[in-house]
Motif scaffolding. Structure first.
Motif, mmCIF file in Angstrom:
data_model
loop_
_atom_site.group_PDB
_atom_site.id
_atom_site.type_symbol
_atom_site.label_atom_id
_atom_site.label_comp_id
_atom_site.label_asym_id
_atom_site.label_seq_id
_atom_site.Cartn_x
_atom_site.Cartn_y
_atom_site.Cartn_z
ATOM 1 N N ALA A 96 4.538 8.574 4.033
ATOM 2 C CA ALA A 96 5.931 8.582 4.368
ATOM 3 C C ALA A 96 5.964 9.005 6.020
ATOM 4 O O ALA A 96 6.915 8.367 6.268
ATOM 5 C CB ALA A 96 6.862 9.243 3.472
ATOM 6 N N SER A 97 5.269 9.949 6.100
ATOM 7 C CA SER A 97 5.399 10.433 7.382
ATOM 8 C C SER A 97 5.214 9.338 8.519
ATOM 9 O O SER A 97 5.667 9.388 9.851
ATOM 10 C CB SER A 97 4.533 11.731 7.580
ATOM 11 O OG SER A 97 4.348 12.344 9.070
ATOM 12 N N ARG A 98 4.022 8.725 8.148
ATOM 13 C CA ARG A 98 3.619 7.724 9.174
ATOM 14 C C ARG A 98 4.746 6.726 9.153
ATOM 15 O O ARG A 98 4.998 6.003 10.377
ATOM 16 C CB ARG A 98 2.345 6.905 8.399
ATOM 17 C CG ARG A 98 1.108 7.944 8.673
ATOM 18 C CD ARG A 98 -0.038 7.130 8.348
ATOM 19 N NE ARG A 98 -0.554 6.910 6.869
ATOM 20 C CZ ARG A 98 -1.071 7.590 6.313
ATOM 21 N NH1 ARG A 98 -1.258 8.787 6.515
ATOM 22 N NH2 ARG A 98 -0.835 6.982 5.034
ATOM 23 N N GLN B 154 0.793 -1.024 0.018
ATOM 24 C CA GLN B 154 -0.129 0.076 0.248
ATOM 25 C C GLN B 154 0.877 1.271 -0.031
ATOM 26 O O GLN B 154 0.564 2.159 -0.688
ATOM 27 C CB GLN B 154 -0.824 0.150 1.207
ATOM 28 C CG GLN B 154 -2.120 -1.072 1.067
ATOM 29 C CD GLN B 154 -2.790 -1.035 2.427
ATOM 30 O OE1 GLN B 154 -2.356 -0.744 3.496
ATOM 31 N NE2 GLN B 154 -4.080 -1.584 2.390
ATOM 32 N N PHE B 155 1.874 1.164 0.707
ATOM 33 C CA PHE B 155 2.875 2.105 0.724
ATOM 34 C C PHE B 155 3.401 2.579 -0.683
ATOM 35 O O PHE B 155 3.493 3.615 -1.045
ATOM 36 C CB PHE B 155 4.106 2.147 1.961
ATOM 37 C CG PHE B 155 4.879 3.099 1.878
ATOM 38 C CD1 PHE B 155 4.773 4.543 2.513
ATOM 39 C CD2 PHE B 155 6.262 2.882 1.543
ATOM 40 C CE1 PHE B 155 5.742 5.392 2.458
ATOM 41 C CE2 PHE B 155 7.119 3.996 1.317
ATOM 42 C CZ PHE B 155 7.041 5.245 1.918
ATOM 43 N N LEU B 156 3.940 1.417 -1.280
ATOM 44 C CA LEU B 156 4.576 1.711 -2.534
ATOM 45 C C LEU B 156 3.641 2.188 -3.463
ATOM 46 O O LEU B 156 4.179 3.112 -4.330
ATOM 47 C CB LEU B 156 5.178 0.406 -3.176
ATOM 48 C CG LEU B 156 6.420 -0.297 -2.109
ATOM 49 C CD1 LEU B 156 6.597 -1.686 -2.531
ATOM 50 C CD2 LEU B 156 7.622 0.754 -2.381
ATOM 51 N N ARG B 157 2.329 1.838 -3.559
ATOM 52 C CA ARG B 157 1.317 2.288 -4.454
ATOM 53 C C ARG B 157 1.077 3.683 -4.277
ATOM 54 O O ARG B 157 0.975 4.581 -5.120
ATOM 55 C CB ARG B 157 0.266 1.197 -4.369
ATOM 56 C CG ARG B 157 0.303 0.199 -4.985
ATOM 57 C CD ARG B 157 -1.009 -0.856 -5.233
ATOM 58 N NE ARG B 157 -1.614 -0.759 -3.682
ATOM 59 C CZ ARG B 157 -2.821 -1.195 -3.380
ATOM 60 N NH1 ARG B 157 -3.443 -1.338 -4.375
ATOM 61 N NH2 ARG B 157 -3.270 -1.174 -2.255
ATOM 62 N N THR B 158 1.340 4.149 -2.839
ATOM 63 C CA THR B 158 0.607 5.399 -2.608
ATOM 64 C C THR B 158 1.787 6.234 -3.172
ATOM 65 O O THR B 158 1.370 7.425 -3.729
ATOM 66 C CB THR B 158 0.442 5.556 -1.288
ATOM 67 O OG1 THR B 158 -0.471 4.703 -0.737
ATOM 68 C CG2 THR B 158 0.119 7.091 -0.610
ATOM 69 N N VAL B 159 3.036 6.127 -2.994
ATOM 70 C CA VAL B 159 4.075 6.877 -3.378
ATOM 71 C C VAL B 159 4.173 6.911 -4.776
ATOM 72 O O VAL B 159 4.442 7.977 -5.421
ATOM 73 C CB VAL B 159 5.461 6.258 -2.885
ATOM 74 C CG1 VAL B 159 6.602 7.033 -3.362
ATOM 75 C CG2 VAL B 159 5.629 6.226 -1.301
ATOM 76 N N ALA C 195 0.543 15.092 -1.634
ATOM 77 C CA ALA C 195 0.392 14.985 -0.301
ATOM 78 C C ALA C 195 0.144 13.850 0.364
ATOM 79 O O ALA C 195 0.479 13.598 1.485
ATOM 80 C CB ALA C 195 -0.875 16.007 -0.154
ATOM 81 N N GLU C 196 -0.480 12.794 -0.462
ATOM 82 C CA GLU C 196 -0.763 11.434 -0.037
ATOM 83 C C GLU C 196 0.609 10.796 0.492
ATOM 84 O O GLU C 196 0.701 10.290 1.195
ATOM 85 C CB GLU C 196 -1.708 10.763 -0.956
ATOM 86 C CG GLU C 196 -2.977 11.342 -1.054
ATOM 87 C CD GLU C 196 -3.895 10.517 -2.097
ATOM 88 O OE1 GLU C 196 -5.112 10.613 -2.191
ATOM 89 O OE2 GLU C 196 -3.273 10.064 -3.014
ATOM 90 N N LEU D 193 13.580 9.993 -4.834
ATOM 91 C CA LEU D 193 12.739 10.457 -4.366
ATOM 92 C C LEU D 193 11.915 9.736 -3.171
ATOM 93 O O LEU D 193 11.636 10.267 -2.214
ATOM 94 C CB LEU D 193 11.432 10.764 -5.415
ATOM 95 C CG LEU D 193 11.718 11.868 -6.538
ATOM 96 C CD1 LEU D 193 10.641 11.896 -7.500
ATOM 97 C CD2 LEU D 193 11.950 13.340 -5.717
ATOM 98 N N SER D 194 11.812 8.363 -3.684
ATOM 99 C CA SER D 194 11.065 7.540 -2.460
ATOM 100 C C SER D 194 11.998 7.664 -1.208
ATOM 101 O O SER D 194 11.874 7.351 -0.243
ATOM 102 C CB SER D 194 11.009 6.165 -3.141
ATOM 103 O OG SER D 194 10.060 6.144 -4.199
ATOM 104 N N ALA D 195 13.424 7.442 -1.822
ATOM 105 C CA ALA D 195 14.604 7.218 -0.527
ATOM 106 C C ALA D 195 14.292 8.566 0.419
ATOM 107 O O ALA D 195 14.350 8.526 1.554
ATOM 108 C CB ALA D 195 15.687 7.148 -1.192
ATOM 109 N N GLU D 196 14.217 9.712 -0.327
ATOM 110 C CA GLU D 196 14.159 11.083 0.563
ATOM 111 C C GLU D 196 12.848 10.956 1.349
ATOM 112 O O GLU D 196 12.721 11.533 2.513
ATOM 113 C CB GLU D 196 13.858 12.054 -0.410
ATOM 114 C CG GLU D 196 13.945 13.454 0.210
ATOM 115 C CD GLU D 196 14.366 14.684 -0.955
ATOM 116 O OE1 GLU D 196 14.484 16.027 -0.431
ATOM 117 O OE2 GLU D 196 13.832 14.468 -2.071
ATOM 118 N N LEU D 197 11.527 10.435 0.803
ATOM 119 C CA LEU D 197 10.516 10.394 1.904
ATOM 120 C C LEU D 197 10.689 9.531 3.072
ATOM 121 O O LEU D 197 10.212 10.044 3.951
ATOM 122 C CB LEU D 197 9.331 9.633 0.779
ATOM 123 C CG LEU D 197 8.682 10.611 -0.177
ATOM 124 C CD1 LEU D 197 7.823 9.707 -0.976
ATOM 125 C CD2 LEU D 197 8.118 11.772 0.366
#
Length: 280
Positions: free
Chosen positions: A80-82, A63-68, A74-75, A145-149
């Protein structure tokens, strides 16, 4: 920054990589790789009930991968914050030294990130998805970008195939098959427990053809590992190992493409992202 757009566009290499369902095979491969890092695998063993509920972590990760990938900016940032808050509260004890460490150490986050993106790309390319060398390099660059999140400095993350290879060379002296790694590898090789869903369907999903299919996926995932990783697990390196693994990945992709109904290939989040891109 437009928080209603997304981090990745439909014409990105990341979309191309994740568009094919065979990318899930890369996820399984990455777990075998990640388990070879003693501190990473200790963190999993000490903070995860993977034996009792493997589906929970798998579903949340996907779910996290798909959201990113497909969500709005914003999503993606909220997801990523969670994840960062969750990791910040986790600790593990080094099995050799007894040192207590945080799971959000940059070295550990980097290891998980690199093994994931490299495994996704490897599974997709070796199963027959046409991706050029420059596209592979661009995929690694995009995934910074994903790594930065998740809290990494993008400049510290490999951004090309050459940099990924150099990174593995630098980390390999730290890797070994610990007791926890052997246990996780053994668990991954077994048919998983019943997934969430109607009880009446669970036997069909965990026995017979479904069980045989998973065993084949597990063997293929191991075969797609780098030779040095297979060696750490104790597998003998035979001349046709890589050829056989690639052939198995291609066959698996073919079976998925002919058996998976089209409506399950296109994810709702991806459709929403396409509509946003069309409007903009």
């Amino acid at each position: 920054m437009d928080h209603n757009s997304g981090l990745f566009r439909p014409d990105s290499v990341s979309w191309k990589v994740f568009a094919d369902p065979i990318v899930a095979l890369g996820g399984l491969r990455s777990l075998y790789l990640q388990a070879l890092h003693p501190r990473a695998v200790a963190g999993i063993a000490q903070n995860s009930a993977y034996r009792q509920d493997p589906w929970r972590r798998l579903i949340k990760t996907w779910q996290f991968l798909r959201t990113v990938l497909y969500g709005t900016t914003a999503e993606a940032e909220a997801a990523a914050s969670r994840v960062r808050r969750l990791h910040a509260g986790m600790r593990a004890s080094d099995p050799l030294t007894g040192e207590v460490y945080r799971l959000d150490e940059p070295d550990l986050l980097r290891w998980v990130h690199v093994t994931e993106v490299e495994s996704f790309l490897t599974a997709v390319r070796r199963s027959g998805v046409p991706l050029t060398g420059p596209e592979a390099d661009l995929f690694y660059t995009e995934q910074r970008l994903s790594a930065e999140l998740i809290g990494l400095d993008p400049a510290s993350v490999p951004g090309s195939a050459r940099e990924v290879a150099d990174y593995y060379d630098s980390v390999r002296p730290q890797l070994r098959r610990t007791r926890e790694a052997a246990e996780i590898a053994g668990f991954l090789a077994e048919a998983p427990p019943p997934p969430p869903g109607p009880r009446a369907l669970r036997p069909a999903l965990t026995r017979g053809p479904a069980s045989w299919l998973y065993s084949g996926l597990s063997v293929t995932a191991i075969g797609l590992l780098p030779p040095w990783a297979r060696g750490l697990y104790g597998f003998r390196d035979r001349p046709l190992n890589d050829v056989t693994a690639s052939a198995s990945a291609r066959a698996t992709r073919f079976l998925v493409r002919v058996s998976l109904p089209p409506k399950y290939r296109v994810q709702p989040l991806r459709e929403a992202a396409l509509q946003r891109a069309a409007r903009s």
